[in-house]
Design a protein around this motif. Structure first.
Motif, PDB file in Angstrom:
ATOM      1  N   THR A 208     -25.834 -20.007 -37.148  1.00 26.70           N
ATOM      2  CA  THR A 208     -27.078 -20.766 -37.280  1.00 26.70           C
ATOM      3  C   THR A 208     -26.890 -21.956 -38.208  1.00 26.70           C
ATOM      4  OG1 THR A 208     -28.415 -18.774 -36.928  1.00 26.70           O
ATOM      5  CG2 THR A 208     -29.504 -20.638 -37.982  1.00 26.70           C
ATOM      6  N   GLN A 209     -26.149 -21.733 -39.299  1.00 27.92           N
ATOM      7  CA  GLN A 209     -25.952 -22.790 -40.283  1.00 27.92           C
ATOM      8  C   GLN A 209     -25.156 -23.961 -39.720  1.00 27.92           C
ATOM      9  OE1 GLN A 209     -27.524 -22.761 -43.070  1.00 27.92           O
ATOM     10  NE2 GLN A 209     -26.374 -23.634 -44.773  1.00 27.92           N
ATOM     11  N   TRP A 210     -24.049 -23.683 -39.057  1.00 28.28           N
ATOM     12  CA  TRP A 210     -23.273 -24.819 -38.556  1.00 28.28           C
ATOM     13  C   TRP A 210     -23.958 -25.466 -37.355  1.00 28.28           C
ATOM     14  CZ3 TRP A 210     -19.173 -20.632 -38.547  1.00 28.28           C
ATOM     15  CH2 TRP A 210     -19.061 -19.977 -37.319  1.00 28.28           C
ATOM     16  N   GLY A 211     -24.825 -24.725 -36.677  1.00 26.61           N
ATOM     17  CA  GLY A 211     -25.659 -25.361 -35.658  1.00 26.61           C
ATOM     18  C   GLY A 211     -26.622 -26.354 -36.285  1.00 26.61           C
ATOM     19  N   ASN A 212     -27.201 -25.982 -37.427  1.00 27.21           N
ATOM     20  CA  ASN A 212     -28.102 -26.884 -38.146  1.00 27.21           C
ATOM     21  C   ASN A 212     -27.370 -28.109 -38.689  1.00 27.21           C
ATOM     22  OD1 ASN A 212     -30.502 -25.486 -37.736  1.00 27.21           O
ATOM     23  ND2 ASN A 212     -30.229 -24.206 -39.544  1.00 27.21           N
ATOM     24  N   VAL A 213     -26.162 -27.906 -39.207  1.00 23.40           N
ATOM     25  CA  VAL A 213     -25.383 -29.043 -39.715  1.00 23.40           C
ATOM     26  C   VAL A 213     -25.096 -30.033 -38.587  1.00 23.40           C
ATOM     27  CG1 VAL A 213     -23.197 -29.771 -40.728  1.00 23.40           C
ATOM     28  CG2 VAL A 213     -24.337 -27.726 -41.604  1.00 23.40           C
ATOM     29  N   GLY A 214     -24.645 -29.508 -37.462  1.00 26.88           N
ATOM     30  CA  GLY A 214     -24.378 -30.381 -36.321  1.00 26.88           C
ATOM     31  C   GLY A 214     -25.636 -31.082 -35.839  1.00 26.88           C
ATOM     32  N   GLY A 215     -26.737 -30.338 -35.814  1.00 19.76           N
ATOM     33  CA  GLY A 215     -28.002 -30.921 -35.389  1.00 19.76           C
ATOM     34  C   GLY A 215     -28.482 -32.008 -36.331  1.00 19.76           C
ATOM     35  N   LEU A 216     -28.304 -31.787 -37.633  1.00 13.19           N
ATOM     36  CA  LEU A 216     -28.737 -32.784 -38.614  1.00 13.19           C
ATOM     37  C   LEU A 216     -27.914 -34.057 -38.496  1.00 13.19           C
ATOM     38  CD1 LEU A 216     -30.467 -33.665 -40.957  1.00 13.19           C
ATOM     39  CD2 LEU A 216     -28.963 -32.376 -42.509  1.00 13.19           C
ATOM     40  N   VAL A 217     -26.599 -33.906 -38.366  1.00 14.10           N
ATOM     41  CA  VAL A 217     -25.729 -35.078 -38.211  1.00 14.10           C
ATOM     42  C   VAL A 217     -26.098 -35.841 -36.937  1.00 14.10           C
ATOM     43  CG1 VAL A 217     -23.358 -35.845 -37.785  1.00 14.10           C
ATOM     44  CG2 VAL A 217     -23.825 -34.142 -39.563  1.00 14.10           C
ATOM     45  N   ALA A 218     -26.281 -35.106 -35.833  1.00 13.99           N
ATOM     46  CA  ALA A 218     -26.640 -35.750 -34.570  1.00 13.99           C
ATOM     47  C   ALA A 218     -28.007 -36.428 -34.678  1.00 13.99           C
ATOM     48  CB  ALA A 218     -26.654 -34.715 -33.438  1.00 13.99           C
ATOM     49  N   GLY A 219     -28.950 -35.773 -35.343  1.00 11.32           N
ATOM     50  CA  GLY A 219     -30.274 -36.348 -35.506  1.00 11.32           C
ATOM     51  C   GLY A 219     -30.259 -37.634 -36.296  1.00 11.32           C
ATOM     52  N   LEU A 220     -29.439 -37.659 -37.344  1.00 10.81           N
ATOM     53  CA  LEU A 220     -29.312 -38.879 -38.142  1.00 10.81           C
ATOM     54  C   LEU A 220     -28.705 -40.007 -37.314  1.00 10.81           C
ATOM     55  CD1 LEU A 220     -28.000 -37.266 -41.460  1.00 10.81           C
ATOM     56  CD2 LEU A 220     -30.202 -38.419 -41.176  1.00 10.81           C
ATOM     57  N   LEU A 221     -27.642 -39.703 -36.588  1.00  7.91           N
ATOM     58  CA  LEU A 221     -26.959 -40.726 -35.804  1.00  7.91           C
ATOM     59  C   LEU A 221     -27.819 -41.249 -34.657  1.00  7.91           C
ATOM     60  CD1 LEU A 221     -23.371 -39.175 -35.606  1.00  7.91           C
ATOM     61  CD2 LEU A 221     -24.116 -41.070 -37.047  1.00  7.91           C
ATOM     62  N   LYS A 222     -28.607 -40.363 -34.056  1.00  5.59           N
ATOM     63  CA  LYS A 222     -29.436 -40.747 -32.915  1.00  5.59           C
ATOM     64  C   LYS A 222     -30.791 -41.312 -33.344  1.00  5.59           C
ATOM     65  CE  LYS A 222     -29.807 -37.444 -29.859  1.00  5.59           C
ATOM     66  NZ  LYS A 222     -29.492 -37.615 -28.438  1.00  5.59           N
ATOM     67  N   GLY A 223     -31.111 -41.168 -34.633  1.00  7.14           N
ATOM     68  CA  GLY A 223     -32.431 -41.570 -35.073  1.00  7.14           C
ATOM     69  C   GLY A 223     -33.520 -40.682 -34.508  1.00  7.14           C
ATOM     70  N   ASP A 224     -33.197 -39.413 -34.299  1.00 11.43           N
ATOM     71  CA  ASP A 224     -34.105 -38.448 -33.685  1.00 11.43           C
ATOM     72  C   ASP A 224     -34.785 -37.634 -34.785  1.00 11.43           C
ATOM     73  OD1 ASP A 224     -35.276 -36.239 -32.399  1.00 11.43           O
ATOM     74  OD2 ASP A 224     -33.742 -36.202 -30.837  1.00 11.43           O
ATOM     75  N   TYR A 225     -35.994 -38.045 -35.171  1.00  3.34           N
ATOM     76  CA  TYR A 225     -36.686 -37.369 -36.260  1.00  3.34           C
ATOM     77  C   TYR A 225     -36.968 -35.900 -35.939  1.00  3.34           C
ATOM     78  CZ  TYR A 225     -37.605 -41.946 -38.416  1.00  3.34           C
ATOM     79  OH  TYR A 225     -37.476 -43.170 -39.004  1.00  3.34           O
ATOM     80  N   GLY A 226     -37.260 -35.601 -34.674  1.00  4.47           N
ATOM     81  CA  GLY A 226     -37.522 -34.223 -34.293  1.00  4.47           C
ATOM     82  C   GLY A 226     -36.311 -33.336 -34.499  1.00  4.47           C
ATOM     83  N   LEU A 227     -35.142 -33.824 -34.136  1.00  3.77           N
ATOM     84  CA  LEU A 227     -33.908 -33.058 -34.306  1.00  3.77           C
ATOM     85  C   LEU A 227     -33.571 -32.907 -35.784  1.00  3.77           C
ATOM     86  CD1 LEU A 227     -31.505 -31.603 -33.116  1.00  3.77           C
ATOM     87  CD2 LEU A 227     -30.405 -33.817 -32.699  1.00  3.77           C
ATOM     88  N   ILE A 228     -33.794 -33.973 -36.544  1.00  3.68           N
ATOM     89  CA  ILE A 228     -33.598 -33.874 -37.996  1.00  3.68           C
ATOM     90  C   ILE A 228     -34.476 -32.774 -38.565  1.00  3.68           C
ATOM     91  CG2 ILE A 228     -33.976 -35.060 -40.197  1.00  3.68           C
ATOM     92  CD1 ILE A 228     -33.235 -37.681 -38.755  1.00  3.68           C
TER      93      ILE A 228
END
Length: 318
Positions: A208-228
């Motif tokens: 779960t944790q590394w899924g969140n880390v990947g999601g946070l990085v992707a959200g930042l790069l994509k500018g996706d506030y929902g994913l962040i």
């Protein structure tokens, strides 16, 4: 290095930082616009040594011994590496609380190496200064971790792929992205909070944790506030460290109820941060978070800023 050339004095502002950013323990951090430390480095031709002549804003709690001060250790290692032939005086002006979870020791180390490097004519690039600033962190908490030093030095949101090789890189982040940080008037030492962390982690929580880390990085790069927002959750560190912060659950709840993207512990605490997509939300969250601390009688300070993409600033040269 020729002692007859170059600047006589440099004054630098080095920013505070938020490490971990919930799920990114030891691998994520971002810089704030304020608070931060101011460091002055001054050339002394009559000496060949580094000396810390002034420390303000620390209520006498920080040593002036070069070998025991984070800024002193970092600056001395840099001077030794560059084989500087003249002396330098350092002034350290603390503009942020100690033991706050805002990278106080990192800011001092970063400010010192940036000021000294500039005083010597900027022979090294900013990223090359990272190894020296990190050694100051080793004095502060026993580990040369980079999640405060790297964002304070490089600015923006920084990902640390590997600590040992200092393999770090900046992440683009959506604009705007605002941070709210509330610091309760208690001190928590990083070295103490690291001692209580569990060494064995259940596989389910790790996934779960590394899924969140990947999601946070992707959200930042994509500018996706929902994913962040969906990714700003810490399964492993926060449940352990939060017990050391009085009223943490209520403070975090107050932030979430203000419609922030997410909230968590800043670094090792006791400061609590929240991320928002608008300044209005960030300010509203700050008031509610402060109110939660006020209810339990804990004095606190609130800082609101955009993510600081610049990093250190040269305030004065002469």
């Amino acid at each position: 290095m020729d002692s007859k050339k170059g600047l006589e004095q440099v004054k630098v502002f080095a920013p505070a930082s938020v490490a971990n950013v919930s799920c990114g323990f030891d691998v994520l951090g971002f810089a704030l616009q304020s608070p931060g430390d101011e460091i002055i480095a001054r050339r002394v031709e009559s000496s060949s040594k580094l000396e810390i002549v002034t420390v303000t804003g620390a209520n006498g709690m920080l040593p002036t011994s070069v070998e025991k001060n984070t800024a002193g250790v970092a600056a001395q290692m840099l001077l030794d590496y560059l084989e500087c032939e003249f002396g330098i005086e350092l002034e350290i002006h603390k503009k942020m609380p100690l033991g706050s979870g805002l990278g106080s020791s990192a800011a001092s180390s970063v400010g010192a190496v940036v000021a000294v490097n500039r005083l010597l004519g900027s022979p090294l690039e900013d990223k090359e200064l990272l190894q020296f600033a990190a050694e100051g962190e080793r004095v502060a908490c026993g580990t040369a971790h980079l999640d405060n030093v790297a964002p304070s030095l490089l600015g923006g949101v920084v990902f640390i792929r590997d600590q040992e090789s200092a393999d770090v890189f900046a992440l683009e982040c959506p604009k705007p992205l605002f941070a709210t940080v509330v610091h309760p008037q208690i001190e928590i030492k990083t070295e103490d909070t690291r001692k209580i962390l569990r060494r064995d982690i259940p596989l389910k929580k790790a996934v779960t944790q590394w899924g969140n880390v990947g999601g946070l990085v992707a959200g930042l790069l994509k500018g996706d506030y929902g994913l962040i927002s969906r990714s700003l959750h810490d399964e492993i560190i926060e449940p352990v460290r939060s017990v050391l912060i009085p009223g943490f659950d209520k403070v975090k709840e107050a932030a979430i109820n203000a419609d922030v993207l997410g909230s968590g512990i800043s670094g090792s605490g006791p400061s609590v941060f929240a991320l928002s997509s608008t300044r209005g939300t960030a300010v509203r969250a700050g008031k509610r978070m402060q109110g939660a601390f006020d209810k339990i009688g804990l004095e606190n300070e609130c800082y609101i800023s955009k993510v600081n993409e610049q990093g250190p600033q040269i305030l004065e040269e002469k």
